[in-house]
Design a protein around this motif. Sequence first.
Motif, mmCIF file in Angstrom:
data_model
loop_
_atom_site.group_PDB
_atom_site.id
_atom_site.type_symbol
_atom_site.label_atom_id
_atom_site.label_comp_id
_atom_site.label_asym_id
_atom_site.label_seq_id
_atom_site.Cartn_x
_atom_site.Cartn_y
_atom_site.Cartn_z
ATOM 1 N N SER A 18 0.834 -1.202 0.000
ATOM 2 C CA SER A 18 0.000 0.000 0.000
ATOM 3 C C SER A 18 0.867 1.249 0.000
ATOM 4 O O SER A 18 1.930 1.274 0.607
ATOM 5 N N TYR A 19 0.379 2.269 -0.680
ATOM 6 C CA TYR A 19 1.069 3.553 -0.696
ATOM 7 C C TYR A 19 0.028 4.667 -0.804
ATOM 8 O O TYR A 19 -1.130 4.422 -1.130
ATOM 9 N N LYS A 20 0.481 5.877 -0.529
ATOM 10 C CA LYS A 20 -0.436 7.013 -0.492
ATOM 11 C C LYS A 20 0.117 8.129 -1.375
ATOM 12 O O LYS A 20 1.303 8.450 -1.312
ATOM 13 N N ILE A 21 -0.752 8.690 -2.201
ATOM 14 C CA ILE A 21 -0.409 9.869 -2.987
ATOM 15 C C ILE A 21 -1.453 10.916 -2.644
ATOM 16 O O ILE A 21 -2.621 10.771 -2.985
ATOM 17 N N GLY A 22 -1.010 11.957 -1.956
ATOM 18 C CA GLY A 22 -1.953 12.975 -1.491
ATOM 19 C C GLY A 22 -2.958 12.342 -0.543
ATOM 20 O O GLY A 22 -2.594 11.565 0.333
ATOM 21 N N PRO A 23 -4.247 12.611 -0.725
ATOM 22 C CA PRO A 23 -5.258 12.028 0.168
ATOM 23 C C PRO A 23 -5.708 10.620 -0.250
ATOM 24 O O PRO A 23 -6.499 10.001 0.436
ATOM 25 N N ARG A 24 -5.194 10.101 -1.362
ATOM 26 C CA ARG A 24 -5.670 8.810 -1.888
ATOM 27 C C ARG A 24 -4.729 7.672 -1.528
ATOM 28 O O ARG A 24 -3.523 7.800 -1.593
ATOM 29 N N PHE A 25 -5.324 6.542 -1.186
ATOM 30 C CA PHE A 25 -4.575 5.323 -0.872
ATOM 31 C C PHE A 25 -4.694 4.339 -2.035
ATOM 32 O O PHE A 25 -5.750 4.213 -2.639
ATOM 33 N N PHE A 26 -3.592 3.650 -2.311
ATOM 34 C CA PHE A 26 -3.563 2.653 -3.375
ATOM 35 C C PHE A 26 -2.981 1.365 -2.823
ATOM 36 O O PHE A 26 -2.109 1.394 -1.968
ATOM 37 N N SER A 27 -3.453 0.239 -3.318
ATOM 38 C CA SER A 27 -2.928 -1.061 -2.918
ATOM 39 C C SER A 27 -2.799 -1.945 -4.144
ATOM 40 O O SER A 27 -3.570 -1.823 -5.085
ATOM 41 N N LEU A 28 -1.823 -2.827 -4.091
ATOM 42 C CA LEU A 28 -1.672 -3.829 -5.121
ATOM 43 C C LEU A 28 -1.086 -5.076 -4.472
ATOM 44 O O LEU A 28 -0.462 -4.982 -3.417
ATOM 45 N N PRO A 29 -1.307 -6.233 -5.064
ATOM 46 C CA PRO A 29 -0.741 -7.457 -4.472
ATOM 47 C C PRO A 29 0.778 -7.355 -4.398
ATOM 48 O O PRO A 29 1.426 -6.900 -5.341
#
Length: 121
Positions: A18-29
């Motif tokens: 998981s990582y964060k760019i600004g206020p958005r969170f993203f996840s990938l396997p």
Amino acid sequence: MAEKQNEAAAYHRENLFSYKIGPRFFSLPLKEVVYLYTEKENPGHINLLAVTRKVTFPGNLNALEAQYPMLFRCDKSYLVNLSNIANYDSKTRSLSFIDGSEAKVSFRKSRELVAKLKQMM
């Protein structure tokens, strides 16, 4: 409150990166992560190279190395996913990945890398 719980849950799943760019969170396997690296020209930012994407986000490798112990620090600028290595040339200390990209391994980390790769066989 709910945002904090979502953030905590995203960061504690072992099979997700998981990582964060600004206020958005993203996840990938996690298995899709090929490697993470930093560049001198862009301090404070991490470049993620994955099977399905390439992104840059704020952060540092030391924090990610502690958070994701399954990733291996092969050099001061690289954190690699050992399961996505195609081959390793110990003479040139060069790692090749499943997507064709390459990374150098520091002299000090070379022996540790060979030991870890033998464990995975």
